[in-house]
Design a protein around this motif. Structure first.
Motif, PDB file in Angstrom:
ATOM      1  N   VAL A   4      -3.094  -5.405  -4.444  1.00  0.00           N
ATOM      2  CA  VAL A   4      -2.165  -4.445  -5.030  1.00  0.00           C
ATOM      3  C   VAL A   4      -2.270  -4.469  -6.553  1.00  0.00           C
ATOM      4  O   VAL A   4      -2.227  -3.427  -7.203  1.00  0.00           O
ATOM      5  CB  VAL A   4      -0.717  -4.733  -4.570  1.00  0.00           C
ATOM      6  N   ARG A   5      -2.442  -5.646  -7.119  1.00  0.00           N
ATOM      7  CA  ARG A   5      -2.572  -5.746  -8.573  1.00  0.00           C
ATOM      8  C   ARG A   5      -3.864  -5.082  -9.049  1.00  0.00           C
ATOM      9  O   ARG A   5      -3.870  -4.349 -10.042  1.00  0.00           O
ATOM     10  CB  ARG A   5      -2.525  -7.202  -9.003  1.00  0.00           C
ATOM     11  N   VAL A   6      -4.947  -5.331  -8.342  1.00  0.00           N
ATOM     12  CA  VAL A   6      -6.224  -4.680  -8.679  1.00  0.00           C
ATOM     13  C   VAL A   6      -6.076  -3.168  -8.568  1.00  0.00           C
ATOM     14  O   VAL A   6      -6.515  -2.422  -9.444  1.00  0.00           O
ATOM     15  CB  VAL A   6      -7.364  -5.188  -7.762  1.00  0.00           C
ATOM     16  N   LEU A   7      -5.439  -2.708  -7.501  1.00  0.00           N
ATOM     17  CA  LEU A   7      -5.237  -1.279  -7.300  1.00  0.00           C
ATOM     18  C   LEU A   7      -4.385  -0.688  -8.415  1.00  0.00           C
ATOM     19  O   LEU A   7      -4.688   0.383  -8.934  1.00  0.00           O
ATOM     20  CB  LEU A   7      -4.597  -1.020  -5.937  1.00  0.00           C
ATOM     21  N   ARG A   8      -3.319  -1.372  -8.798  1.00  0.00           N
ATOM     22  CA  ARG A   8      -2.438  -0.874  -9.854  1.00  0.00           C
ATOM     23  C   ARG A   8      -3.212  -0.720 -11.176  1.00  0.00           C
ATOM     24  O   ARG A   8      -3.118   0.303 -11.844  1.00  0.00           O
ATOM     25  CB  ARG A   8      -1.247  -1.806 -10.036  1.00  0.00           C
ATOM     26  N   ILE A   9      -3.987  -1.730 -11.528  1.00  0.00           N
ATOM     27  CA  ILE A   9      -4.753  -1.674 -12.777  1.00  0.00           C
ATOM     28  C   ILE A   9      -5.808  -0.569 -12.719  1.00  0.00           C
ATOM     29  O   ILE A   9      -5.939   0.236 -13.641  1.00  0.00           O
ATOM     30  CB  ILE A   9      -5.397  -3.042 -13.076  1.00  0.00           C
ATOM     31  N   ALA A  44     -13.494   3.016 -12.171  1.00  0.00           N
ATOM     32  CA  ALA A  44     -12.105   2.842 -11.739  1.00  0.00           C
ATOM     33  C   ALA A  44     -11.830   3.643 -10.466  1.00  0.00           C
ATOM     34  O   ALA A  44     -11.149   3.171  -9.548  1.00  0.00           O
ATOM     35  CB  ALA A  44     -11.152   3.258 -12.851  1.00  0.00           C
ATOM     36  N   TYR A  45     -12.378   4.843 -10.386  1.00  0.00           N
ATOM     37  CA  TYR A  45     -12.222   5.705  -9.210  1.00  0.00           C
ATOM     38  C   TYR A  45     -12.789   5.019  -7.958  1.00  0.00           C
ATOM     39  O   TYR A  45     -12.138   4.968  -6.907  1.00  0.00           O
ATOM     40  CB  TYR A  45     -12.934   7.027  -9.495  1.00  0.00           C
ATOM     41  N   LEU A  46     -13.984   4.457  -8.075  1.00  0.00           N
ATOM     42  CA  LEU A  46     -14.589   3.765  -6.937  1.00  0.00           C
ATOM     43  C   LEU A  46     -13.817   2.503  -6.559  1.00  0.00           C
ATOM     44  O   LEU A  46     -13.659   2.188  -5.373  1.00  0.00           O
ATOM     45  CB  LEU A  46     -16.041   3.425  -7.242  1.00  0.00           C
ATOM     46  N   ILE A  47     -13.317   1.775  -7.544  1.00  0.00           N
ATOM     47  CA  ILE A  47     -12.519   0.572  -7.261  1.00  0.00           C
ATOM     48  C   ILE A  47     -11.256   0.947  -6.509  1.00  0.00           C
ATOM     49  O   ILE A  47     -10.855   0.264  -5.561  1.00  0.00           O
ATOM     50  CB  ILE A  47     -12.213  -0.198  -8.557  1.00  0.00           C
ATOM     51  N   VAL A  52      -8.209   0.363  -1.626  1.00  0.00           N
ATOM     52  CA  VAL A  52      -7.299   0.882  -0.595  1.00  0.00           C
ATOM     53  C   VAL A  52      -7.950   0.803   0.771  1.00  0.00           C
ATOM     54  O   VAL A  52      -7.302   0.462   1.759  1.00  0.00           O
ATOM     55  CB  VAL A  52      -6.848   2.320  -0.924  1.00  0.00           C
ATOM     56  N   ARG A  53      -9.225   1.058   0.830  1.00  0.00           N
ATOM     57  CA  ARG A  53      -9.934   0.980   2.117  1.00  0.00           C
ATOM     58  C   ARG A  53      -9.858  -0.424   2.708  1.00  0.00           C
ATOM     59  O   ARG A  53      -9.685  -0.594   3.903  1.00  0.00           O
ATOM     60  CB  ARG A  53     -11.391   1.398   1.928  1.00  0.00           C
ATOM     61  N   ARG A  54      -9.968  -1.443   1.841  1.00  0.00           N
ATOM     62  CA  ARG A  54      -9.899  -2.828   2.316  1.00  0.00           C
ATOM     63  C   ARG A  54      -8.473  -3.289   2.554  1.00  0.00           C
ATOM     64  O   ARG A  54      -8.227  -4.130   3.416  1.00  0.00           O
ATOM     65  CB  ARG A  54     -10.556  -3.759   1.310  1.00  0.00           C
ATOM     66  N   ALA A  55      -7.513  -2.765   1.792  1.00  0.00           N
ATOM     67  CA  ALA A  55      -6.151  -3.283   1.820  1.00  0.00           C
ATOM     68  C   ALA A  55      -5.265  -2.641   2.878  1.00  0.00           C
ATOM     69  O   ALA A  55      -4.284  -3.244   3.287  1.00  0.00           O
ATOM     70  CB  ALA A  55      -5.497  -3.108   0.452  1.00  0.00           C
ATOM     71  N   SER A  56      -5.596  -1.439   3.308  1.00  0.00           N
ATOM     72  CA  SER A  56      -4.670  -0.724   4.184  1.00  0.00           C
ATOM     73  C   SER A  56      -5.403   0.137   5.199  1.00  0.00           C
ATOM     74  O   SER A  56      -6.439   0.723   4.897  1.00  0.00           O
ATOM     75  CB  SER A  56      -3.747   0.167   3.342  1.00  0.00           C
TER      76      SER A  56
END
Length: 93
Positions: A4-9, A44-47, A52-56
């Motif tokens: 979630v932190r990686v996604l937020r950044i 950033a777009y690819l990250i 999200v693909r890995r997290a949810s």
């Protein structure tokens, strides 16, 4: 770092970099800004998409990530909604 932190950044960097690129395009169109901002935005777009693909497994969050610029922020909001939902059968008690 947590997902979630990686996604937020990454979502914030994606949105900010797209805003910078669009502002540059509409004003002075400096090549240096375009050549540095483009790869930052793309990375950033690819990250965002991969995180999200890995997290949810939430399909709504997954398709929202494909919206350039704001997709990561929308996915964060969606994942927050999914996390706060009451599990079936508990009826909020």
């Amino acid at each position: 770092m947590t997902g979630v932190r990686v996604l937020r950044i990454a979502a914030q960097v994606e949105a900010a970099s797209l805003g910078l690129l669009l502002a540059n395009l509409l004003t002075v169109h400096t090549e240096v800004v375009a050549s540095l901002g483009g790869p930052v935005h793309g990375t950033a777009y690819l990250i965002v998409i991969l995180t999200v693909r890995r997290a949810s497994a939430d399909p709504t969050a997954r398709w929202q990530t494909w919206i350039p610029g704001i997709g990561g922020l929308l996915a964060l909001r969606q994942l927050g909604r999914v996390a706060t939902r009451t599990p079936p059968g508990t009826h909020g008690s």
